[in-house]
Design an enzyme around this catalytic site. Structure first.
Site, mmCIF file in Angstrom:
data_model
loop_
_atom_site.group_PDB
_atom_site.id
_atom_site.type_symbol
_atom_site.label_atom_id
_atom_site.label_comp_id
_atom_site.label_asym_id
_atom_site.label_seq_id
_atom_site.Cartn_x
_atom_site.Cartn_y
_atom_site.Cartn_z
ATOM 1 N N TYR A 108 0.958 -1.120 0.069
ATOM 2 C CA TYR A 108 0.149 0.110 0.072
ATOM 3 C C TYR A 108 0.771 1.393 0.010
ATOM 4 C CZ TYR A 108 -2.797 -3.702 1.995
ATOM 5 O OH TYR A 108 -3.538 -5.044 2.341
ATOM 6 N N GLU A 140 8.790 -2.999 -12.888
ATOM 7 C CA GLU A 140 9.660 -3.196 -12.491
ATOM 8 C C GLU A 140 10.881 -3.756 -13.476
ATOM 9 O OE1 GLU A 140 10.503 -3.109 -9.085
ATOM 10 O OE2 GLU A 140 8.610 -2.759 -8.358
HETATM 11 ZN ZN ZN Z 1 11.261 0.214 -6.275
#
Ligand code: ZN
Length: 396
Positions: A347, A366
């Site tokens: 969160y 990512e």
């Molecule tokens: Zn990161």
């Protein structure tokens, strides 16, 4: 490149003379009335620099232009004081040089000062890119936002929220440079016409959200003994900062946003450290505040936060994301090979807050795989995969 308006010139004429999109010239000369340029006025021509050239035996302006694929009048325009029929050997003249190579060299330790130098270089060659200061880090380093395009689709990219993920800045700056190059040279990227995307989008980029943290990872603690002692203490006595993600006060900037912040706090450290400490309250840190203020002001249609590592794309938050997010992430996955992941038990991140407050698409991407900081030997591979995402972010 700066030129000076002659009688009868127009911005449209310059766009023909230099084979540039008129829109790029207009956007490089904000505050100038394109229908009313006056003799003697300075106009900026993006994607070119004026190079000094020494006249050699046998030279003529015509031959110099022909060798460089330049219109004769382009040479006359930048050499208004010379007599084109009476060049002499050794005379210094200006020659417009089209920039066709990258100014950004991403494959290096890409720290704050490198980022700022590259921003200034890009801005001087591509003045249609606007640079805004959106705040300052704890140590007073300037947080910059770069903007290009005035289209209706408002898109945001950011990098280096996390200190030891600084390679994201290098990758993003390289993409920006390639985008700018493609615009001024009218070369498509992967078959896509960038000028069309430029017309449709307004891209906002914050290439380095956490400059103090990035410098800590790359160069070690600040000189100031007070800061030095503090960060070594936060790092449990170690002077190895390769695992450091937080800002210089030991607050993880991607745990700072008011999106179920209390839940993130409950499962994370309660004290400053290299990672995962979300602060004593949401938006306590200047870097997070600057990002929140910017995001509220700009009213983005979608945001992309670039992190490392894992080759994954996070696209959901508490089922508050719009249905289009799933279709978008499938395309992002197709063009990069990265795996879509709806949510983790996590969160208070920037994209979580964006999804929660706007119910628009937000993504955490990512890049790469391995252990942070990812080695520069991965740069080219990361760039190839990320390029698909940068482009899809504009055309989706
Ligand atoms: Zn990161």
């Amino acid at each position: 490149m700066d030129i000076i308006v002659r009688r009868g010139d127009s911005l449209w004429y310059y766009s023909q003379l230099f084979h540039l999109d008129l829109q790029l010239i207009l956007d490089s000369n904000r505050g100038i009335d394109p229908n009313n340029v006056s003799v003697g006025q300075h106009i900026r021509i993006p994607g070119f620099v004026a190079q000094d050239y020494q006249v050699q035996q046998g030279d003529s302006l015509w031959a110099i232009g022909r060798q460089r694929n330049l219109d004769m009048d382009a040479l006359l325009l930048v050499n208004q004081h010379i007599n084109p029929n009476q060049l002499y050997i050794g005379q210094m003249i200006k020659v417009p040089l089209r920039i066709t190579w990258r100014l950004v060299q991403g494959k290096q330790n890409y720290d704050f000062s490198r980022t700022m130098k590259d921003i200034r270089r890009l801005q001087s060659v591509y003045p249609f890119m606007e640079v805004n200061a959106i705040g300052k880090s704890v140590l007073g380093n300037e947080l910059s936002e770069l903007r290009m395009g005035k289209g209706s689709k408002r898109i945001h990219y950011n990098a280096s929220f996390h200190a030891n993920e600084w390679i994201t800045t290098a990758v993003l700056m390289t993409f920006l440079n390639d985008y700018l190059l493609s615009l001024t040279n009218q070369n498509p990227i992967r078959g896509l016409e960038m000028s069309r995307l430029y017309q449709q989008t307004a891209l906002s980029v914050v290439p380095m959200v956490n400059p103090d943290g990035v410098n800590l990872v790359l160069h070690g603690p600040p000189e100031n003994p007070e800061w030095k002692n503090r960060v070594v203490e936060f790092n449990k006595g170690s002077t190895d900062f390769s695992g450091w993600k937080a800002n210089i006060r030991g607050v993880d900037l991607n745990d700072q946003f008011p999106a179920r912040w209390e839940l993130e706090r409950a499962r994370n450290p309660k004290e400053p450290g290299p990672r995962d400490y979300g602060g004593e309250k949401p938006l306590s840190e200047p870097e997070a505040i600057a990002m929140a203020d910017l995001t509220r002001n700009r009213d983005y249609a979608r945001v992309f936060a670039f992190h490392t590592q894992g080759e994954e794309i996070y696209w959901g938050f508490e089922n508050m994301e719009p249905p289009v997010s799933e279709r978008m992430v499938n395309e992002l996955s197709r063009v990069s090979g990265y795996k879509p992941v709806k949510t983790l038990e996590s969160y208070a991140g920037y994209k979580d807050w964006f999804i929660q407050d706007w119910q628009r698409p937000g993504f955490t991407v990512e890049l790469g795989h391995g252990v942070n900081p990812l080695p520069l030997s991965q740069f080219d591979e990361i760039y190839e995969k990320a390029l698909g995402i940068f482009l899809a972010g504009l055309y989706l």
